[in-house]
Motif scaffolding. Sequence first.
Motif, PDB file in Angstrom:
ATOM      1  N   ALA A 126       0.467  -0.966  -7.778  1.00 17.01           N
ATOM      2  CA  ALA A 126      -0.214  -0.519  -6.565  1.00 17.01           C
ATOM      3  C   ALA A 126       0.762   0.284  -5.731  1.00 17.01           C
ATOM      4  O   ALA A 126       1.869  -0.167  -5.458  1.00 17.01           O
ATOM      5  CB  ALA A 126      -0.733  -1.716  -5.776  1.00 17.01           C
ATOM      6  N   ARG A 127       0.357   1.472  -5.333  1.00 19.32           N
ATOM      7  CA  ARG A 127       1.218   2.344  -4.546  1.00 19.32           C
ATOM      8  C   ARG A 127       0.985   2.055  -3.066  1.00 19.32           C
ATOM      9  O   ARG A 127       0.188   2.703  -2.397  1.00 19.32           O
ATOM     10  CB  ARG A 127       0.928   3.800  -4.860  1.00 19.32           C
ATOM     11  CG  ARG A 127       2.035   4.761  -4.427  1.00 19.32           C
ATOM     12  CD  ARG A 127       1.641   6.206  -4.672  1.00 19.32           C
ATOM     13  NE  ARG A 127       1.196   6.425  -6.050  1.00 19.32           N
ATOM     14  CZ  ARG A 127       0.672   7.582  -6.468  1.00 19.32           C
ATOM     15  NH1 ARG A 127       0.521   8.584  -5.627  1.00 19.32           N
ATOM     16  NH2 ARG A 127       0.284   7.707  -7.714  1.00 19.32           N
ATOM     17  N   LEU A 128       1.687   1.054  -2.541  1.00 17.42           N
ATOM     18  CA  LEU A 128       1.519   0.644  -1.154  1.00 17.42           C
ATOM     19  C   LEU A 128       2.515   1.314  -0.220  1.00 17.42           C
ATOM     20  O   LEU A 128       2.324   1.330   0.991  1.00 17.42           O
ATOM     21  CB  LEU A 128       1.669  -0.881  -1.039  1.00 17.42           C
ATOM     22  CG  LEU A 128       0.661  -1.714  -1.843  1.00 17.42           C
ATOM     23  CD1 LEU A 128       1.052  -3.186  -1.788  1.00 17.42           C
ATOM     24  CD2 LEU A 128      -0.748  -1.513  -1.328  1.00 17.42           C
ATOM     25  N   GLY A 129       3.588   1.849  -0.779  1.00 20.72           N
ATOM     26  CA  GLY A 129       4.638   2.431   0.050  1.00 20.72           C
ATOM     27  C   GLY A 129       5.655   1.381   0.458  1.00 20.72           C
ATOM     28  O   GLY A 129       5.330   0.199   0.606  1.00 20.72           O
ATOM     29  N   VAL A 130       6.886   1.781   0.607  1.00 18.87           N
ATOM     30  CA  VAL A 130       7.952   0.869   1.038  1.00 18.87           C
ATOM     31  C   VAL A 130       8.148   1.073   2.538  1.00 18.87           C
ATOM     32  O   VAL A 130       8.935   1.913   2.972  1.00 18.87           O
ATOM     33  CB  VAL A 130       9.265   1.143   0.277  1.00 18.87           C
ATOM     34  CG1 VAL A 130      10.315   0.098   0.642  1.00 18.87           C
ATOM     35  CG2 VAL A 130       9.018   1.147  -1.229  1.00 18.87           C
ATOM     36  N   THR A 131       7.406   0.299   3.329  1.00 25.35           N
ATOM     37  CA  THR A 131       7.461   0.443   4.779  1.00 25.35           C
ATOM     38  C   THR A 131       7.924  -0.857   5.428  1.00 25.35           C
ATOM     39  O   THR A 131       7.771  -1.941   4.850  1.00 25.35           O
ATOM     40  CB  THR A 131       6.076   0.805   5.349  1.00 25.35           C
ATOM     41  OG1 THR A 131       5.188  -0.302   5.152  1.00 25.35           O
ATOM     42  CG2 THR A 131       5.502   2.031   4.655  1.00 25.35           C
ATOM     43  N   ALA A 132       8.469  -0.727   6.634  1.00 27.26           N
ATOM     44  CA  ALA A 132       8.931  -1.908   7.363  1.00 27.26           C
ATOM     45  C   ALA A 132       7.776  -2.862   7.631  1.00 27.26           C
ATOM     46  O   ALA A 132       7.936  -4.080   7.590  1.00 27.26           O
ATOM     47  CB  ALA A 132       9.588  -1.487   8.673  1.00 27.26           C
TER      48      ALA A 132
END
Length: 219
Positions: A126-132
């Motif tokens: 799943a491409r959720l993004g690496v976010t805080a």
Amino acid sequence: MVTGAGTPWWIRLLRTGFGVLGVVALLWIPLRNASGFSAANYLSYFTIESNILGVVVLLVGGLADPGSRRWQSVRGASTLYLLITGVVYALLLARVDVMLSDKWINDVLHRVLPIVLIADWLLVPARLGVTARLIGGWLVYPAVYGVYSLVRGAIVDWYPYPFLDPRGQGYLSLLIGLVLLAAVFALLASAVAGLGALVSRSGRSAPVSAGHEGSAWHG
């Protein structure tokens, strides 16, 4: 590779099978140790809690195969928690009594299911993004678990793991250890999110439903 709904039947079948195996392993412990068994202590182990979530994720993923962003975030969180379970067990608890006297149960909960969740995450990324926000959301549960364990331990004079027990090491040493663990957990969370995005991109999978990145419980 696919993301979300549309997962190949064989992956869904494996999810269901390993989910059932996890249910059997989790139920075997209280059934085998009915005399003098403490449900409160049993459910206070991170291993047990993370495996319960992992089993739910496997069974729901196998039987229903949801495709929403919220569900993919929960999948990622479950993968992280079982990865933490496997890593912490291998590094700190392999020679410690953690209430799992049956070797097959110990292997299923500390080794097999963590590997299964990681493999599932890589096969169906799943491409959720690496976010805080995403990483912080995933780390809320381990933080709450740590506070719960310390507060409950002080009340009932019982701690699930040696590294959470201040009685022998003192609070300063415990605090230093927890800070180091928090840093490791943050790195593992970033790795899980990053691998999901990387494998999705390399497999040319479409990202999960549009919208801003959310926490594990926000879609």
